[in-house]
Motif scaffolding. Structure first.
Motif, mmCIF file in Angstrom:
data_model
loop_
_atom_site.group_PDB
_atom_site.id
_atom_site.type_symbol
_atom_site.label_atom_id
_atom_site.label_comp_id
_atom_site.label_asym_id
_atom_site.label_seq_id
_atom_site.Cartn_x
_atom_site.Cartn_y
_atom_site.Cartn_z
ATOM 1 N N TRP A 139 0.682 -1.655 0.112
ATOM 2 C CA TRP A 139 -0.284 0.498 0.008
ATOM 3 C C TRP A 139 1.260 1.226 0.288
ATOM 4 O O TRP A 139 0.180 2.644 0.509
ATOM 5 N N SER A 140 1.931 1.340 -0.850
ATOM 6 C CA SER A 140 2.494 2.101 -0.308
ATOM 7 C C SER A 140 3.934 2.094 -2.335
ATOM 8 O O SER A 140 3.753 1.194 -2.483
ATOM 9 N N PHE A 141 4.577 3.489 -2.660
ATOM 10 C CA PHE A 141 4.786 3.667 -3.421
ATOM 11 C C PHE A 141 5.958 3.153 -3.204
ATOM 12 O O PHE A 141 6.481 3.337 -1.883
ATOM 13 N N ASP A 142 7.261 2.659 -3.868
ATOM 14 C CA ASP A 142 8.403 2.296 -3.865
ATOM 15 C C ASP A 142 9.427 3.182 -4.812
ATOM 16 O O ASP A 142 9.684 2.459 -5.721
ATOM 17 N N GLU A 143 9.773 3.135 -4.360
ATOM 18 C CA GLU A 143 11.353 4.642 -5.554
ATOM 19 C C GLU A 143 12.450 4.562 -4.067
ATOM 20 O O GLU A 143 14.014 4.409 -5.145
ATOM 21 N N TYR A 144 12.507 3.155 -3.776
ATOM 22 C CA TYR A 144 13.837 3.129 -3.327
ATOM 23 C C TYR A 144 14.299 1.278 -4.023
ATOM 24 O O TYR A 144 15.591 0.988 -4.868
ATOM 25 N N TYR A 145 13.293 0.646 -3.436
ATOM 26 C CA TYR A 145 13.977 -1.431 -3.683
ATOM 27 C C TYR A 145 13.400 -1.107 -5.455
ATOM 28 O O TYR A 145 13.079 -0.352 -6.133
ATOM 29 N N ASP A 146 14.296 -2.205 -5.393
ATOM 30 C CA ASP A 146 14.340 -2.887 -6.988
ATOM 31 C C ASP A 146 13.216 -3.747 -7.111
ATOM 32 O O ASP A 146 12.558 -4.543 -8.018
ATOM 33 N N SER A 147 13.344 -5.086 -5.972
ATOM 34 C CA SER A 147 12.213 -5.904 -5.735
ATOM 35 C C SER A 147 11.248 -5.968 -4.129
ATOM 36 O O SER A 147 11.474 -5.138 -3.056
ATOM 37 N N ARG A 148 9.715 -5.904 -4.741
ATOM 38 C CA ARG A 148 9.444 -6.407 -3.827
ATOM 39 C C ARG A 148 9.704 -7.238 -2.470
ATOM 40 O O ARG A 148 9.257 -7.125 -0.873
ATOM 41 N N ARG A 149 10.505 -7.862 -2.950
ATOM 42 C CA ARG A 149 10.746 -8.980 -1.856
ATOM 43 C C ARG A 149 11.823 -8.745 -1.028
ATOM 44 O O ARG A 149 11.754 -8.592 0.632
ATOM 45 N N GLU A 150 12.558 -7.343 -1.560
ATOM 46 C CA GLU A 150 13.166 -6.860 -0.770
ATOM 47 C C GLU A 150 12.942 -5.852 0.418
ATOM 48 O O GLU A 150 13.113 -6.335 1.475
ATOM 49 N N ALA A 151 12.105 -5.505 -0.824
ATOM 50 C CA ALA A 151 11.045 -4.182 0.529
ATOM 51 C C ALA A 151 10.535 -4.883 1.648
ATOM 52 O O ALA A 151 10.394 -4.427 2.325
ATOM 53 N N ASP B 261 5.264 3.324 -15.686
ATOM 54 C CA ASP B 261 4.588 2.675 -14.698
ATOM 55 C C ASP B 261 3.326 3.833 -13.403
ATOM 56 O O ASP B 261 3.942 4.103 -13.166
ATOM 57 N N ALA B 262 2.428 3.435 -14.609
ATOM 58 C CA ALA B 262 1.050 4.135 -13.787
ATOM 59 C C ALA B 262 0.609 4.128 -12.306
ATOM 60 O O ALA B 262 0.148 4.779 -11.562
ATOM 61 N N ARG B 263 1.905 3.052 -11.423
ATOM 62 C CA ARG B 263 1.121 2.886 -10.476
ATOM 63 C C ARG B 263 2.265 2.996 -9.785
ATOM 64 O O ARG B 263 1.929 2.149 -8.103
ATOM 65 N N ASN B 264 3.265 3.086 -9.885
ATOM 66 C CA ASN B 264 4.182 3.938 -8.696
ATOM 67 C C ASN B 264 4.765 5.445 -9.308
ATOM 68 O O ASN B 264 4.974 5.256 -10.509
ATOM 69 N N THR B 265 5.452 5.783 -8.360
ATOM 70 C CA THR B 265 5.310 7.410 -8.152
ATOM 71 C C THR B 265 7.553 7.013 -9.099
ATOM 72 O O THR B 265 7.544 8.354 -9.634
ATOM 73 N N LYS B 266 7.739 6.088 -8.600
ATOM 74 C CA LYS B 266 9.339 6.373 -9.437
ATOM 75 C C LYS B 266 9.425 7.134 -10.781
ATOM 76 O O LYS B 266 8.771 6.117 -11.977
ATOM 77 N N LEU B 267 10.446 8.122 -10.987
ATOM 78 C CA LEU B 267 10.304 8.902 -11.929
ATOM 79 C C LEU B 267 11.037 7.338 -13.101
ATOM 80 O O LEU B 267 12.379 7.233 -13.128
ATOM 81 N N GLU B 268 10.658 7.537 -14.336
ATOM 82 C CA GLU B 268 11.770 6.621 -15.376
ATOM 83 C C GLU B 268 12.925 7.484 -15.904
ATOM 84 O O GLU B 268 12.464 8.421 -15.999
ATOM 85 N N VAL B 270 14.743 9.091 -18.982
ATOM 86 C CA VAL B 270 15.242 8.879 -20.098
ATOM 87 C C VAL B 270 16.062 7.342 -21.046
ATOM 88 O O VAL B 270 14.640 7.550 -21.448
ATOM 89 N N GLU B 271 16.467 7.282 -19.999
ATOM 90 C CA GLU B 271 17.647 6.122 -20.863
ATOM 91 C C GLU B 271 16.400 4.986 -20.798
ATOM 92 O O GLU B 271 16.732 4.054 -21.448
ATOM 93 N N GLN B 272 15.608 4.676 -19.602
ATOM 94 C CA GLN B 272 15.328 3.635 -19.544
ATOM 95 C C GLN B 272 14.023 3.686 -20.179
ATOM 96 O O GLN B 272 13.655 2.394 -21.043
ATOM 97 N N ILE B 273 13.542 4.575 -20.545
ATOM 98 C CA ILE B 273 12.719 4.807 -21.807
ATOM 99 C C ILE B 273 13.730 4.420 -23.261
ATOM 100 O O ILE B 273 12.422 3.670 -23.848
ATOM 101 N N VAL B 274 14.046 4.829 -23.877
ATOM 102 C CA VAL B 274 14.909 4.973 -25.013
ATOM 103 C C VAL B 274 15.218 2.916 -24.853
ATOM 104 O O VAL B 274 14.755 2.563 -26.063
ATOM 105 N N GLU B 314 9.679 12.853 -23.285
ATOM 106 C CA GLU B 314 11.472 13.426 -23.606
ATOM 107 C C GLU B 314 11.607 12.501 -24.499
ATOM 108 O O GLU B 314 12.760 11.946 -24.840
ATOM 109 N N GLY B 315 11.251 10.856 -23.390
ATOM 110 C CA GLY B 315 12.176 10.102 -23.657
ATOM 111 C C GLY B 315 11.503 9.447 -25.847
ATOM 112 O O GLY B 315 12.897 8.798 -26.014
ATOM 113 N N VAL B 316 10.668 8.933 -25.916
ATOM 114 C CA VAL B 316 10.367 8.972 -27.108
ATOM 115 C C VAL B 316 11.205 9.694 -28.604
ATOM 116 O O VAL B 316 11.463 9.502 -28.898
#
Ligand SMILES: [Zn+2]
Lengths: 326, 324
Positions: A139-151, B261-268, B270-274, B314-316
């Motif tokens: 129920w949180s966004f995750d901007e730090y971990y690459d995997s849900r498991r790690e988090a 990713d429209a369900r997470n705030t982490k911003l992609e 440009v390199e990932q998008i390309v 920008e990535g596009v």
């Protein structure tokens, strides 16, 4: 006291109007932290008094200091979590979803002070209430971990530390809720691993409340969760899952939800007794606890009290019929 | 290679900008304002979110579905045969909708989204795509007591929603987008989906796209290419297996590439998008790509949604240089 058919509640109680108003004023900066905290303690004392007066066996502190079960902890984990802007949950309802922004670590007790205050008001045991690591992450966004498991596993470390603090303070029951658990059957193993980290080495009785899901699909994994007691809703699904218990016996304790918290309608004593009897058909009474389906915070104070009175009365009558003292 | 969105856009901004729609709905529910006044605020917010999409660099926008409570009830409330029940979780999200219940013969009464489309098109400098919830998904996310089988309900809804598609076509919608996320959860129903969408789209000449999200089309490829749409939208965030699927054969339609990713705030970056665009460039020519978020943007706070769209655009642009 006869062991068996002990009554309890899932965790949250409705907030009195004066507290709701104070929380709004606090968020607008009109009153200070101290003033709000005093009202939270006042409301907690009222919750404890109400439960004693109704005659429940295992009490909760009512979560007067918590808005949202995930955000409450996220706001205290200041080094690794933040709170986002508003996100819609349904209709015209919005909430601020937490964001994991750094490596999760425990910074200090988050629930002990309020637990200690509540326990100081009563001789009955008060449950320590924690949100489970899977639900915290899901129920949180995750901007730090690459995997849900790690988090989830790092979050489990945080919640474990908190559980240890509660136990050190004297809590005999520690409940770790995972309402997100049943939404993704393919991740039940991760839910379980997280809870195993949380409950490792605890001597207190551990409980997990699981709700809103298709139990049949994840039944095997849910009954294997590393806790002593499963707290489940039954009244709002017409006790369907008791059939699963009958077919697949297991040795955990069960807290059986016998009143529907999402319905304004007050159950009759007779129908609650019927629910309890159905529970007793598949579970021995020393392993069967009786409680509402879910947290009571969506009901009014009066509705919550009325439902609990009916529930306690039903338990008394069933015990009487079984020749057990109350 | 064009940029687009999948559908909904966050309805309210965060402070210091006022949450006008939220306030207006609350006042409407308390009876303090009438339907006209609420409609006026919805209009203003629709214009605002179209401008935000254009500003972010989106080529084909939507009206943000600002007036929709959710994908199901927006249609169910306006068709005959439905009542609306209690809250239920939308797939595996932490978002809820009121579950439609089919209690009688389903029937399209009047256009549901045509006025919305007209309004948006009149206030947008970019082409506006018109979203329609697909018959399979609408049926799968409802309960039904009236029809003797699920398949019958799906086919009945397809016949009725066909009226909506035809009405949008008459109104001049340049792209009609049919949404069918639910098929990814019960892939064995593909023959039913195929039949239903075939009947729904028969004789429709407007450009039509089919979008899915929250999963992959593993097991449905290459059959999806038989569906009567010129583009298929896939979610590569929750359905990373879609990358593998595309390696297995030529993708003979345009592709809606859901890589943000429209369900997470982490911003992609440009390199990932390309990089994600390049991963599909063997299977689909760049000019056949619509790059878009993985699903509707309402799971994000408004400001993050717009930032993601800007980063996507920008990535596009960078990808177009790289792939040239
Ligand atoms: Zn619950």
């Amino acid at each position: 006291m006869t062991k068996g058919l002990l009554t309890t509640t899932v965790g949250s109680f409705p907030k009195p109007d004066y507290l709701t108003r104070a929380r709004n004023q606090f968020s607008l900066g009109k009153i200070g932290r101290e003033e709000l905290a005093a009202l939270e303690r006042q409301a907690t004392a009222e919750v404890i008094r109400l439960q004693e007066e109704i005659g429940l066996d295992i009490l909760v502190h009512g979560e007067m200091e918590r808005g949202d079960m995930v955000a409450y902890f996220a706001e205290l984990l200041t080094e690794s979590m933040a709170i986002s802007g508003l996100v819609r949950s349904y209709g015209n309802r919005y909430y601020r979803k937490p964001i994991i922004i750094g490596k999760l670590r425990w910074q200090g007790p988050m629930t002990v002070e309020m637990w200690r205050y509540a326990q100081g008001l009563t001789d009955k045991p008060v449950k320590g209430m924690l949100t489970g690591p899977y639900t915290m992450v899901d129920w949180s966004f995750d901007e730090y971990y690459d995997s849900r498991r790690e988090a989830v596993l790092d979050m489990a470390g945080v919640i474990h530390q908190e559980a240890m603090e509660l136990e050190k303070a004297g809590a005999r029951y520690i409940q770790v809720d995972e309402p997100a658990a049943s939404t993704r059957p393919e991740e039940m193993a991760l839910v379980s691993q997280g809870l195993a980290v949380v409950t490792e080495g605890l001597k207190a009785k551990t409980i997990s409340h699981v709700c809103y899901g298709d139990f049949a699909k994840v039944f095997d994994q849910i009954v294997d969760l590393p806790v002593d007691q499963l707290d489940i809703e039954a009244a709002n699904s017409d006790y369907d899952l008791l059939e699963l218990f009958r077919r697949h016996p297991f040795d955990k304790e069960v807290a059986l939800g016998v009143v529907d918290v999402h319905d304004h309608r007050l159950e009759t004593v007779e129908e609650v007794k019927e629910g309890i009897r159905r529970g007793l058909e598949v579970l021995p009474l020393e392993r069967l606890y009786i409680d509402p389906d879910c947290g009571l915070k969506t009901r009014t104070w009066e509705e919550a009290a009325a439902k609990l009175r009916v529930m306690v009365q039903a338990v008394r009558e069933v015990k009487g019929e079984l020749g057990l003292e109350s | 290679m064009l940029t687009t969105v999948v559908g909904n856009y966050p309805k309210i901004p965060n402070r210091p900008r006022p949450a006008r729609l939220r306030a207006a709905i609350a006042r409407f529910e308390r009876g303090e304002i009438g339907e006209d006044e609420l409609r006026g605020v919805e209009d203003e917010v629709t214009i605002e979110v179209i401008e935000e999409q254009v500003e972010a660099g989106i080529d084909i926008v939507t009206d943000g579905q600002i007036r929709w409570e959710d994908d199901q009830t927006y249609f169910a409330r306006r068709m005959d045969g439905f009542t609306i029940d209690g809250l239920i979780r939308y797939f595996d999200t932490n978002t809820y909708y009121r579950q439609p219940a089919v209690t009688g013969a389903v029937q399209w009464r009047e256009p549901v989204t045509v006025e919305d489309y007209r309004f948006a098109a009149a206030h947008s400098s970019q082409p506006v795509k018109a979203p329609v919830t697909g018959p399979y998904t609408l049926a799968a996310l409802s309960t039904s007591e009236h029809y003797s089988s699920f398949g019958e309900l799906v086919l009945a809804l397809a016949r009725e929603l066909r009226q909506e598609v035809l009405a949008l076509e008459r109104a001049g919608a340049p792209i009609i987008q049919v949404n069918e996320p639910a098929i990814l959860k019960r892939k064995e129903d593909f023959p039913l989906l195929h039949q239903a969408l075939g009947e729904m789209m028969e004789g429709v000449t407007a450009e039509a796209h089919l979008y899915t999200w929250f999963g992959d089309i593993e097991g449905l490829f290459p059959q999806v290419l038989e569906l009567p749409f010129s583009a298929i939208g896939l979610d590569f965030v929750m359905g990373p297996a879609n990358y593998e699927v595309l390696r297995r054969g030529r993708f003979t339609k345009k592709l809606g590439l859901g890589i943000i990713d429209a369900r997470n705030t982490k911003l992609e970056t440009v390199e990932q998008i390309v990089d994600r665009i390049q991963r599909v460039s063997d299977a689909v020519a760049p000019e056949s790509l619509y790059v878009n978020p993985s699903c509707g943007l309402e799971y994000l706070p408004r400001e993050v949604a717009q930032a993601k769209l800007a980063r996507m655009a920008e990535g596009v642009r960078r990808a177009q240089e790289v792939l040239r």
